[in-house]
Scaffold this motif. Structure first.
Motif, PDB file in Angstrom:
ATOM      1  N   ILE A  51     -12.104  50.420  16.851  1.00 60.28           N
ATOM      2  CA  ILE A  51     -11.519  49.443  16.003  1.00 60.28           C
ATOM      3  C   ILE A  51     -11.263  48.052  16.707  1.00 60.28           C
ATOM      4  N   SER A  52     -10.646  48.398  18.124  1.00 61.86           N
ATOM      5  CA  SER A  52     -10.372  47.528  19.100  1.00 61.86           C
ATOM      6  C   SER A  52     -11.734  46.744  19.557  1.00 61.86           C
ATOM      7  N   LYS A  53     -12.470  47.644  19.673  1.00 67.04           N
ATOM      8  CA  LYS A  53     -13.699  47.225  20.257  1.00 67.04           C
ATOM      9  C   LYS A  53     -14.573  46.341  19.303  1.00 67.04           C
ATOM     10  N   ILE A  54     -14.413  46.793  17.837  1.00 63.51           N
ATOM     11  CA  ILE A  54     -15.078  45.624  16.990  1.00 63.51           C
ATOM     12  C   ILE A  54     -14.333  44.414  16.932  1.00 63.51           C
ATOM     13  N   LEU A  55     -12.962  44.467  16.997  1.00 63.24           N
ATOM     14  CA  LEU A  55     -12.418  43.329  17.235  1.00 63.24           C
ATOM     15  C   LEU A  55     -12.762  42.289  18.295  1.00 63.24           C
ATOM     16  N   HIS A  56     -12.785  43.088  19.466  1.00 62.27           N
ATOM     17  CA  HIS A  56     -13.428  42.383  20.758  1.00 62.27           C
ATOM     18  C   HIS A  56     -14.764  41.862  20.375  1.00 62.27           C
ATOM     19  N   LEU A  57     -15.781  42.672  20.061  1.00 63.61           N
ATOM     20  CA  LEU A  57     -16.919  42.070  19.678  1.00 63.61           C
ATOM     21  C   LEU A  57     -16.959  40.814  18.692  1.00 63.61           C
ATOM     22  N   VAL A  58     -16.192  40.813  17.652  1.00 69.36           N
ATOM     23  CA  VAL A  58     -16.084  39.645  16.915  1.00 69.36           C
ATOM     24  C   VAL A  58     -15.702  38.317  17.222  1.00 69.36           C
ATOM     25  N   ARG A  92     -34.897  45.353  11.147  1.00 70.35           N
ATOM     26  CA  ARG A  92     -34.900  45.219  12.667  1.00 70.35           C
ATOM     27  C   ARG A  92     -33.290  44.905  13.009  1.00 70.35           C
ATOM     28  N   LYS A  93     -32.661  45.394  13.723  1.00 71.83           N
ATOM     29  CA  LYS A  93     -31.292  45.288  14.020  1.00 71.83           C
ATOM     30  C   LYS A  93     -31.191  44.340  15.347  1.00 71.83           C
ATOM     31  N   SER A  94     -30.115  43.504  15.176  1.00 77.82           N
ATOM     32  CA  SER A  94     -29.805  42.360  16.284  1.00 77.82           C
ATOM     33  C   SER A  94     -29.162  43.367  17.373  1.00 77.82           C
ATOM     34  N   SER A  95     -28.770  42.965  18.576  1.00 80.69           N
ATOM     35  CA  SER A  95     -28.425  43.271  19.572  1.00 80.69           C
ATOM     36  C   SER A  95     -26.759  43.489  19.400  1.00 80.69           C
ATOM     37  N   LEU A  96     -26.222  42.429  18.775  1.00 81.14           N
ATOM     38  CA  LEU A  96     -25.040  42.492  18.276  1.00 81.14           C
ATOM     39  C   LEU A  96     -24.673  43.762  17.166  1.00 81.14           C
ATOM     40  N   GLN A  97     -25.316  43.944  16.136  1.00 85.25           N
ATOM     41  CA  GLN A  97     -25.350  44.782  15.162  1.00 85.25           C
ATOM     42  C   GLN A  97     -25.274  46.108  15.720  1.00 85.25           C
ATOM     43  N   LEU A  98     -26.165  46.413  16.745  1.00 82.47           N
ATOM     44  CA  LEU A  98     -26.351  47.680  17.271  1.00 82.47           C
ATOM     45  C   LEU A  98     -24.940  48.031  18.140  1.00 82.47           C
ATOM     46  N   GLN A  99     -24.573  46.971  18.846  1.00 84.10           N
ATOM     47  CA  GLN A  99     -23.341  47.220  19.630  1.00 84.10           C
ATOM     48  C   GLN A  99     -21.874  47.326  18.723  1.00 84.10           C
ATOM     49  N   PHE A 100     -21.898  46.842  17.357  1.00 87.32           N
ATOM     50  CA  PHE A 100     -21.183  47.172  16.387  1.00 87.32           C
ATOM     51  C   PHE A 100     -21.048  48.441  15.956  1.00 87.32           C
ATOM     52  N   GLU A 101     -22.334  48.814  15.684  1.00 83.93           N
ATOM     53  CA  GLU A 101     -22.707  50.384  15.193  1.00 83.93           C
ATOM     54  C   GLU A 101     -22.141  51.267  16.226  1.00 83.93           C
ATOM     55  N   ARG A 102     -22.279  51.258  17.547  1.00 84.61           N
ATOM     56  CA  ARG A 102     -21.930  52.071  18.688  1.00 84.61           C
ATOM     57  C   ARG A 102     -20.456  52.073  18.580  1.00 84.61           C
ATOM     58  N   ILE A 150     -23.562  35.574  15.842  1.00 82.05           N
ATOM     59  CA  ILE A 150     -23.093  35.461  14.392  1.00 82.05           C
ATOM     60  C   ILE A 150     -23.975  34.874  13.328  1.00 82.05           C
ATOM     61  N   GLY A 151     -24.771  34.118  13.826  1.00 79.86           N
ATOM     62  CA  GLY A 151     -25.528  33.587  12.824  1.00 79.86           C
ATOM     63  C   GLY A 151     -26.908  34.625  12.183  1.00 79.86           C
ATOM     64  N   GLU A 152     -27.281  35.236  13.363  1.00 79.39           N
ATOM     65  CA  GLU A 152     -28.208  36.285  13.166  1.00 79.39           C
ATOM     66  C   GLU A 152     -27.742  37.334  12.239  1.00 79.39           C
ATOM     67  N   LEU A 153     -26.285  37.863  12.476  1.00 72.42           N
ATOM     68  CA  LEU A 153     -25.568  38.799  11.590  1.00 72.42           C
ATOM     69  C   LEU A 153     -25.586  38.117  10.095  1.00 72.42           C
ATOM     70  N   ASN A 154     -25.396  36.825   9.858  1.00 74.73           N
ATOM     71  CA  ASN A 154     -25.515  36.424   8.731  1.00 74.73           C
ATOM     72  C   ASN A 154     -26.745  36.229   7.902  1.00 74.73           C
TER      73      ASN A 154
END
Length: 180
Positions: free
Chosen positions: A41-48, A23-33, A56-60
């Motif tokens: 790359i700039s979108k990934i940086l912005h999301l982080v 089950r993927k978190s909302s943030l994980q799905l946003q990263f994958e998109r 972040i806790g959910e990802l970890n």
């Protein structure tokens, strides 16, 4: 009716085995998109940088059921996708300075947000770790930063049985240079 059931069962057979699904978190799905989109790359940086501490806790805390031990396969990181995206632009002359700089920015941002450098992600049916993929694509400054700044464990392997040392010898740049 039988044809519909057959089609459904064929679809189920084509899906990843249950050990790869999670089950993927909302943030994980946003990263994958973001990884797959233009300007990813700039979108990934912005999301982080803008994710909440809870996200972040959910990802970890994401757990992967796999043949890897649960302690070595916990957590999910956007670093794997980012390194694959940047690495696919690797040429026989190596990596561009810009892609190296982008990767270092993402590593620093992940470190500041406490995203584990020992976590990983599924890509191409295998579990990959940022340190191993960075070594494979010849991002030596990223490997150094992951180890020194983030505390990445060099002895952790990926789903293909490679550790950082082994992956560095499979680098497409060094392989193509030595065969010329």
């Amino acid at each position: 009716m039988t044809n519909v059931a057959t089609r459904r069962s064929k679809r189920k057979l084509q899906q990843l085995p249950s050990l790869h699904r999670q089950r993927k978190s909302s943030l994980q799905l946003q990263f994958e998109r973001a990884i797959e989109s233009p300007g990813g790359i700039s979108k990934i940086l912005h999301l982080v940088e803008t994710a909440t501490d809870h996200e972040i806790g959910e990802l970890n805390s994401t757990q992967h059921s796999s043949s890897l031990s649960s302690s070595s396969s916990s957590g999910w990181t956007p670093l794997v996708g980012a390194i694959f995206r940047l690495g696919k632009n690797t040429t026989k002359n190596g990596n561009s300075i810009e892609s190296e700089r982008n990767l270092l920015q993402i590593i620093n941002a992940c470190h500041k947000r406490n995203i584990s450098p020992n976590s990983g992600a599924w890509f191409g049916g295998h579990y990959h770790r940022p340190l191993v993929i960075a070594a494979y694509y010849g991002y030596s400054s990223a490997v150094k930063l992951l180890i020194e700044l983030s505390g990445a464990l060099v002895d952790l392997g990926d789903g293909e049985g490679r550790n950082v040392w082994f992956a560095s010898f499979q680098n497409p740049v060094s392989s193509s240079s030595s065969s010329s």
